[in-house]
Write a protein that holds these residues in place. Structure first.
Motif, PDB file in Angstrom:
ATOM      1  N   THR A 197       0.512  -1.211   0.048  1.00 45.64           N
ATOM      2  CA  THR A 197       0.011   0.139  -0.004  1.00 45.64           C
ATOM      3  C   THR A 197       0.608   1.283   0.185  1.00 45.64           C
ATOM      4  O   THR A 197       0.378   1.958  -0.692  1.00 45.64           O
ATOM      5  CB  THR A 197      -1.100   0.346   1.104  1.00 45.64           C
ATOM      6  OG1 THR A 197      -1.902  -1.247   1.185  1.00 45.64           O
ATOM      7  CG2 THR A 197      -2.330   1.324   1.125  1.00 45.64           C
ATOM      8  N   THR A 198       1.812   0.835   1.051  1.00 41.84           N
ATOM      9  CA  THR A 198       2.872   2.245   0.925  1.00 41.84           C
ATOM     10  C   THR A 198       3.384   2.508  -0.747  1.00 41.84           C
ATOM     11  O   THR A 198       3.409   3.678  -0.969  1.00 41.84           O
ATOM     12  CB  THR A 198       4.000   2.012   1.965  1.00 41.84           C
ATOM     13  OG1 THR A 198       3.299   2.252   3.368  1.00 41.84           O
ATOM     14  CG2 THR A 198       5.090   3.537   1.873  1.00 41.84           C
ATOM     15  N   ALA A 199       4.088   1.293  -1.202  1.00 38.67           N
ATOM     16  CA  ALA A 199       4.823   1.680  -2.231  1.00 38.67           C
ATOM     17  C   ALA A 199       3.914   2.068  -3.764  1.00 38.67           C
ATOM     18  O   ALA A 199       4.126   2.947  -4.097  1.00 38.67           O
ATOM     19  CB  ALA A 199       5.418   0.252  -2.679  1.00 38.67           C
ATOM     20  N   VAL A 200       2.204   1.862  -3.622  1.00 36.63           N
ATOM     21  CA  VAL A 200       1.573   1.932  -4.607  1.00 36.63           C
ATOM     22  C   VAL A 200       1.290   3.653  -4.352  1.00 36.63           C
ATOM     23  O   VAL A 200       1.185   4.303  -5.336  1.00 36.63           O
ATOM     24  CB  VAL A 200       0.511   1.130  -5.054  1.00 36.63           C
ATOM     25  CG1 VAL A 200      -0.649   1.940  -5.488  1.00 36.63           C
ATOM     26  CG2 VAL A 200       0.287  -0.825  -4.526  1.00 36.63           C
ATOM     27  N   GLY A 201       1.234   4.285  -2.791  1.00 42.71           N
ATOM     28  CA  GLY A 201       0.961   5.400  -2.413  1.00 42.71           C
ATOM     29  C   GLY A 201       1.753   6.364  -3.161  1.00 42.71           C
ATOM     30  O   GLY A 201       1.815   7.237  -3.575  1.00 42.71           O
ATOM     31  N   LEU A 202       3.794   5.706  -2.698  1.00 47.86           N
ATOM     32  CA  LEU A 202       4.165   6.535  -3.226  1.00 47.86           C
ATOM     33  C   LEU A 202       4.593   6.285  -4.822  1.00 47.86           C
ATOM     34  O   LEU A 202       4.670   7.711  -4.933  1.00 47.86           O
ATOM     35  CB  LEU A 202       5.378   6.201  -2.484  1.00 47.86           C
ATOM     36  CG  LEU A 202       6.163   6.156  -1.032  1.00 47.86           C
ATOM     37  CD1 LEU A 202       7.044   5.295  -0.783  1.00 47.86           C
ATOM     38  CD2 LEU A 202       6.100   7.669  -0.916  1.00 47.86           C
ATOM     39  N   LEU A 203       4.178   5.363  -5.797  1.00 46.60           N
ATOM     40  CA  LEU A 203       4.830   5.306  -6.831  1.00 46.60           C
ATOM     41  C   LEU A 203       3.055   6.404  -7.346  1.00 46.60           C
ATOM     42  O   LEU A 203       3.360   7.472  -8.224  1.00 46.60           O
ATOM     43  CB  LEU A 203       4.303   4.052  -7.248  1.00 46.60           C
ATOM     44  CG  LEU A 203       4.330   3.403  -8.772  1.00 46.60           C
ATOM     45  CD1 LEU A 203       5.370   3.944  -9.452  1.00 46.60           C
ATOM     46  CD2 LEU A 203       3.822   2.500  -9.296  1.00 46.60           C
ATOM     47  N   CYS A 204       2.528   6.196  -6.716  1.00 45.99           N
ATOM     48  CA  CYS A 204       0.651   7.498  -7.341  1.00 45.99           C
ATOM     49  C   CYS A 204       1.020   8.535  -7.566  1.00 45.99           C
ATOM     50  O   CYS A 204       1.180   9.521  -7.804  1.00 45.99           O
ATOM     51  CB  CYS A 204       0.116   6.713  -6.577  1.00 45.99           C
ATOM     52  SG  CYS A 204      -1.120   5.512  -7.324  1.00 45.99           S
ATOM     53  N   THR A 205       1.714   9.001  -5.817  1.00 44.70           N
ATOM     54  CA  THR A 205       2.759  10.245  -5.472  1.00 44.70           C
ATOM     55  C   THR A 205       3.203  10.491  -7.003  1.00 44.70           C
ATOM     56  O   THR A 205       3.342  11.614  -7.187  1.00 44.70           O
ATOM     57  CB  THR A 205       3.185  10.403  -4.200  1.00 44.70           C
ATOM     58  OG1 THR A 205       1.811   9.355  -3.529  1.00 44.70           O
ATOM     59  CG2 THR A 205       3.107  11.717  -4.074  1.00 44.70           C
ATOM     60  N   MET A 206       4.044  10.289  -7.141  1.00 45.26           N
ATOM     61  CA  MET A 206       5.349  10.580  -7.893  1.00 45.26           C
ATOM     62  C   MET A 206       4.824  10.443  -9.707  1.00 45.26           C
ATOM     63  O   MET A 206       5.172  11.452 -10.392  1.00 45.26           O
ATOM     64  CB  MET A 206       6.974   8.993  -8.263  1.00 45.26           C
ATOM     65  CG  MET A 206       7.441   9.576  -6.366  1.00 45.26           C
ATOM     66  SD  MET A 206       8.758   8.618  -6.766  1.00 45.26           S
ATOM     67  CE  MET A 206       7.960   6.971  -7.041  1.00 45.26           C
ATOM     68  N   VAL A 207       3.902   9.906  -9.701  1.00 46.89           N
ATOM     69  CA  VAL A 207       3.503   9.301 -11.242  1.00 46.89           C
ATOM     70  C   VAL A 207       2.174  11.296 -10.662  1.00 46.89           C
ATOM     71  O   VAL A 207       2.801  11.872 -12.111  1.00 46.89           O
ATOM     72  CB  VAL A 207       2.280   8.513 -11.557  1.00 46.89           C
ATOM     73  CG1 VAL A 207       1.956   8.523 -12.800  1.00 46.89           C
ATOM     74  CG2 VAL A 207       3.342   7.704 -11.476  1.00 46.89           C
ATOM     75  N   GLY A 208       2.162  11.230 -10.449  1.00 45.32           N
ATOM     76  CA  GLY A 208       0.761  12.308 -10.352  1.00 45.32           C
ATOM     77  C   GLY A 208       1.396  13.820  -9.755  1.00 45.32           C
ATOM     78  O   GLY A 208       1.777  14.706 -10.904  1.00 45.32           O
ATOM     79  N   THR A 209       3.226  13.246 -10.013  1.00 42.71           N
ATOM     80  CA  THR A 209       3.845  15.038  -9.448  1.00 42.71           C
ATOM     81  C   THR A 209       4.705  15.249 -10.837  1.00 42.71           C
ATOM     82  O   THR A 209       4.606  15.786 -11.375  1.00 42.71           O
ATOM     83  CB  THR A 209       5.195  14.618  -8.099  1.00 42.71           C
ATOM     84  OG1 THR A 209       4.631  14.587  -7.186  1.00 42.71           O
ATOM     85  CG2 THR A 209       5.422  15.731  -8.178  1.00 42.71           C
ATOM     86  N   PHE A 210       5.528  14.342 -11.476  1.00 44.75           N
ATOM     87  CA  PHE A 210       5.796  14.056 -12.666  1.00 44.75           C
ATOM     88  C   PHE A 210       4.476  13.846 -13.455  1.00 44.75           C
ATOM     89  O   PHE A 210       4.570  15.673 -14.652  1.00 44.75           O
ATOM     90  CB  PHE A 210       6.504  12.838 -13.313  1.00 44.75           C
ATOM     91  CG  PHE A 210       6.306  12.807 -14.635  1.00 44.75           C
ATOM     92  CD1 PHE A 210       7.542  13.164 -15.150  1.00 44.75           C
ATOM     93  CD2 PHE A 210       5.722  12.177 -15.898  1.00 44.75           C
ATOM     94  CE1 PHE A 210       8.496  12.863 -15.943  1.00 44.75           C
ATOM     95  CE2 PHE A 210       5.737  12.307 -16.850  1.00 44.75           C
ATOM     96  CZ  PHE A 210       7.701  12.740 -16.969  1.00 44.75           C
ATOM     97  N   VAL A 211       3.629  13.760 -13.698  1.00 39.52           N
ATOM     98  CA  VAL A 211       2.283  14.272 -15.034  1.00 39.52           C
ATOM     99  C   VAL A 211       2.032  16.001 -14.740  1.00 39.52           C
ATOM    100  O   VAL A 211       1.622  16.742 -15.765  1.00 39.52           O
ATOM    101  CB  VAL A 211       0.742  13.804 -14.641  1.00 39.52           C
ATOM    102  CG1 VAL A 211       0.105  13.843 -15.254  1.00 39.52           C
ATOM    103  CG2 VAL A 211       1.204  12.506 -14.955  1.00 39.52           C
ATOM    104  N   GLY A 212       1.866  16.416 -13.651  1.00 44.76           N
ATOM    105  CA  GLY A 212       1.409  17.329 -12.676  1.00 44.76           C
ATOM    106  C   GLY A 212       2.518  18.499 -13.035  1.00 44.76           C
ATOM    107  O   GLY A 212       2.628  19.734 -14.207  1.00 44.76           O
ATOM    108  N   TYR A 213       3.591  18.212 -13.368  1.00 41.43           N
ATOM    109  CA  TYR A 213       4.731  19.601 -13.917  1.00 41.43           C
ATOM    110  C   TYR A 213       4.972  19.006 -15.116  1.00 41.43           C
ATOM    111  O   TYR A 213       5.162  20.224 -15.766  1.00 41.43           O
ATOM    112  CB  TYR A 213       6.332  18.939 -13.519  1.00 41.43           C
ATOM    113  CG  TYR A 213       7.715  19.145 -13.837  1.00 41.43           C
ATOM    114  CD1 TYR A 213       7.659  20.026 -13.253  1.00 41.43           C
ATOM    115  CD2 TYR A 213       8.032  17.952 -15.554  1.00 41.43           C
ATOM    116  CE1 TYR A 213       9.059  20.827 -13.288  1.00 41.43           C
ATOM    117  CE2 TYR A 213       9.746  19.271 -15.804  1.00 41.43           C
ATOM    118  CZ  TYR A 213       9.484  20.177 -14.997  1.00 41.43           C
ATOM    119  OH  TYR A 213      10.098  20.818 -15.884  1.00 41.43           O
TER     120      TYR A 213
END
Length: 104
Positions: free
Chosen positions: A10-26
């Motif tokens: 769950t933590t890994a998926v959450g971190l992965l989603c956060t990184m993908v969201g940050t990348f897409v936002g950037y």
């Protein structure tokens, strides 16, 4: 599965989603910035072009006014010369009239 593995996943998926969201936002922010920058450049170029056209129009008007003023100055100089000749002629005529009156 035990609770530890589920929490780690769950933590890994959450971190992965956060990184993908940050990348897409950037990337979205960068694209918007580039798009806005290009739009601003277009608008600035358009405004500069309009300003240059107006300045050219004003410049041509000033040149026309200068030519008109030069022409008026030539006409005034010609009239000044003609008035001076007429005044000399009138002065000469008055002298001749005075001479005729003295003879009469």
């Amino acid at each position: 599965m035990n609770d530890m593995n589920i929490a780690a996943i769950t933590t890994a998926v959450g971190l992965l989603c956060t990184m993908v969201g940050t990348f897409v936002g950037y990337k979205s922010f960068k694209n918007d910035t580039e798009r806005n920058s290009k739009q601003e450049v277009r608008e600035d170029a358009k405004g500069d072009t309009q300003l240059k056209m107006q300045l050219d129009y004003i410049s041509r008007g000033v040149d026309d006014i200068k030519l008109d003023i030069k022409d008026q100055n030539r006409k005034i100089s010609s009239l000044v010369e003609r008035v001076a000749r007429v005044e000399e002629s009138a002065k000469s005529a008055h002298h001749r009239i005075d001479d005729l009156e003295d003879k009469i």
